[in-house]
Motif scaffolding. Structure first.
Motif, PDB file in Angstrom:
ATOM      1  N   MET A   3     -16.846   7.944   7.744  1.00  9.85           N
ATOM      2  CA  MET A   3     -16.445   9.329   7.465  1.00  9.85           C
ATOM      3  C   MET A   3     -15.033   9.334   6.894  1.00  9.85           C
ATOM      4  O   MET A   3     -14.125   8.708   7.444  1.00  9.85           O
ATOM      5  N   GLU A   4     -14.857  10.028   5.775  1.00 10.88           N
ATOM      6  CA  GLU A   4     -13.556  10.069   5.100  1.00 10.88           C
ATOM      7  C   GLU A   4     -13.137  11.523   4.867  1.00 10.88           C
ATOM      8  O   GLU A   4     -13.312  12.072   3.774  1.00 10.88           O
ATOM      9  N   PRO A   5     -12.575  12.160   5.882  1.00 13.55           N
ATOM     10  CA  PRO A   5     -12.253  13.588   5.761  1.00 13.55           C
ATOM     11  C   PRO A   5     -11.195  13.900   4.712  1.00 13.55           C
ATOM     12  O   PRO A   5     -11.064  15.056   4.293  1.00 13.55           O
ATOM     13  N   LEU A   6     -10.429  12.886   4.280  1.00 16.40           N
ATOM     14  CA  LEU A   6      -9.368  13.128   3.302  1.00 16.40           C
ATOM     15  C   LEU A   6      -9.713  12.573   1.919  1.00 16.40           C
ATOM     16  O   LEU A   6      -8.837  12.467   1.060  1.00 16.40           O
ATOM     17  N   LYS A   7     -10.953  12.230   1.695  1.00 20.75           N
ATOM     18  CA  LYS A   7     -11.360  11.737   0.382  1.00 20.75           C
ATOM     19  C   LYS A   7     -11.089  12.807  -0.673  1.00 20.75           C
ATOM     20  O   LYS A   7     -11.433  13.978  -0.481  1.00 20.75           O
ATOM     21  N   GLY A   8     -10.454  12.417  -1.772  1.00 21.90           N
ATOM     22  CA  GLY A   8     -10.093  13.378  -2.809  1.00 21.90           C
ATOM     23  C   GLY A   8      -8.715  13.983  -2.623  1.00 21.90           C
ATOM     24  O   GLY A   8      -8.264  14.763  -3.469  1.00 21.90           O
ATOM     25  N   TRP A   9      -8.031  13.644  -1.539  1.00 25.05           N
ATOM     26  CA  TRP A   9      -6.685  14.139  -1.270  1.00 25.05           C
ATOM     27  C   TRP A   9      -5.660  13.058  -1.612  1.00 25.05           C
ATOM     28  O   TRP A   9      -5.934  11.858  -1.518  1.00 25.05           O
ATOM     29  N   THR A  10      -4.473  13.514  -1.990  1.00 24.55           N
ATOM     30  CA  THR A  10      -3.354  12.615  -2.256  1.00 24.55           C
ATOM     31  C   THR A  10      -2.242  12.906  -1.257  1.00 24.55           C
ATOM     32  O   THR A  10      -1.842  14.063  -1.083  1.00 24.55           O
ATOM     33  N   ALA A  11      -1.762  11.865  -0.596  1.00 31.48           N
ATOM     34  CA  ALA A  11      -0.680  12.015   0.385  1.00 31.48           C
ATOM     35  C   ALA A  11       0.545  11.237  -0.083  1.00 31.48           C
ATOM     36  O   ALA A  11       0.424  10.109  -0.554  1.00 31.48           O
ATOM     37  N   LEU A  12       1.703  11.841   0.046  1.00 26.74           N
ATOM     38  CA  LEU A  12       2.977  11.170  -0.238  1.00 26.74           C
ATOM     39  C   LEU A  12       3.722  10.998   1.072  1.00 26.74           C
ATOM     40  O   LEU A  12       3.912  11.973   1.812  1.00 26.74           O
ATOM     41  N   ILE A  13       4.132   9.775   1.345  1.00 27.76           N
ATOM     42  CA  ILE A  13       4.829   9.453   2.596  1.00 27.76           C
ATOM     43  C   ILE A  13       6.204   8.905   2.255  1.00 27.76           C
ATOM     44  O   ILE A  13       6.318   7.923   1.513  1.00 27.76           O
ATOM     45  N   THR A  14       7.259   9.527   2.774  1.00 24.80           N
ATOM     46  CA  THR A  14       8.600   8.984   2.596  1.00 24.80           C
ATOM     47  C   THR A  14       8.914   8.040   3.757  1.00 24.80           C
ATOM     48  O   THR A  14       8.362   8.179   4.846  1.00 24.80           O
ATOM     49  N   GLY A  15       9.782   7.073   3.494  1.00 22.18           N
ATOM     50  CA  GLY A  15      10.073   6.078   4.522  1.00 22.18           C
ATOM     51  C   GLY A  15       8.831   5.297   4.894  1.00 22.18           C
ATOM     52  O   GLY A  15       8.599   4.960   6.053  1.00 22.18           O
ATOM     53  N   ALA A  16       8.017   4.961   3.868  1.00 18.74           N
ATOM     54  CA  ALA A  16       6.698   4.370   4.122  1.00 18.74           C
ATOM     55  C   ALA A  16       6.745   2.866   4.347  1.00 18.74           C
ATOM     56  O   ALA A  16       5.708   2.269   4.648  1.00 18.74           O
ATOM     57  N   SER A  17       7.908   2.256   4.221  1.00 18.49           N
ATOM     58  CA  SER A  17       7.949   0.788   4.223  1.00 18.49           C
ATOM     59  C   SER A  17       7.875   0.169   5.607  1.00 18.49           C
ATOM     60  O   SER A  17       7.723  -1.050   5.729  1.00 18.49           O
TER      61      SER A  17
END
Length: 253
Positions: free
Chosen positions: A1-15
């Protein structure tokens, strides 16, 4: 199940830490990712682990011009950001206010407050125009509960809390949601940064207790962004079972 399929997320401090854990969790739920941070090598290593497409963005959120230029030039497949995880932040020092470093104070304000609003301000218009989106701001219990030496760090997280509430007030009537996640003690590089690389001092912060993990916080972020569109999780305050509320700070004479 992929509830966020088709969504784009940007994460700051992702490293590293919470940002990295959020990337793994959101990718696992089907979202494609923009991984923003200052350490390109670590971002690229993270991108190689993800199940979904990703774009690495070397970015210092403290620079307004850099944020505006970078986010305004995202490649077309990643340009419409649906989820912003405003995770970049830091604490520096534990000195009392009268002897704390003004440079440290400025660094915390520039990252925890100004950087957070720079990124949000650039991405919000698109979310509102598309009538779809979610801003997740990483706050802290330090924004509610003061402790000696917390001074400006706690104040920046109080700003995050109030900014999140005011964003929600502005966005009423849209399907753009806002969540403030406020962790207590989480074992990441946070204390190592706070104590400028003093690994022994950082280790003692978590000695004899079980802190939260970055994955614990990522799980809360994932829960918040996958609720039905009419549900907004305003604030989540979370502590490890081994952490509680401190007594009043009373000086006996």
């Amino acid at each position: 199940m992929e509830p966020l399929k088709g969504w784009t997320a940007l994460i700051t401090g992702a490293s590293a830490g919470i940002g990295e854990a959020c990337a793994l969790a959101l990718s696992g739920a089907g979202a494609q990712l923009v991984l923003a941070g200052r350490r390109r090598d670590r971002l690229e290593a993270l991108a190689a682990k993800l199940r979904t497409p990703s774009h690495v963005l070397e970015l210092d959120v403290r620079s307004r011009s850099e944020v505006e230029a970078a986010l305004g030039a995202l490649p077309a497949p990643f340009a419409e950001v649906d989820i912003l995880v405003n995770n970049a932040g830091l604490g520096l020092g534990l000195e009392p206010a009268q002897s704390a470093s003004l440079d440290d104070w400025e660094a915390m304000i520039d990252t925890n407050c100004k950087g957070l609003v720079y990124v949000a301000r650039v991405l919000l218009p698109g979310m509102v125009q598309r009538n779809r989106g979610h801003v997740v701001n990483l706050g802290s219990v330090a924004g509610t509960f003061p402790y000696p030496g917390g001074n400006v760090y706690g104040a920046t997280k109080a700003f995050v809390h109030q900014f999140s509430h005011n964003l929600k007030a502005d966005l009423v009537g849209t399907r753009v949601r806002v969540t403030d996640v406020q962790p207590g003690m989480v074992e990441t590089d946070f204390s190592l940064v706070r104590f400028r690389g003093d690994a022994e001092r950082a280790r003692k912060v978590y000695e004899g207790m079980q802190p939260l993990s970055p994955a614990d916080i990522a799980d809360i972020v994932l829960f918040s962004v996958t609720r039905p569109a009419h549900v907004n999780i305003n604030v989540v305050e979370v502590m490890p079972a081994d952490q509680g509320f401190g007594p009043f700070n009373v000086k006996r004479h």
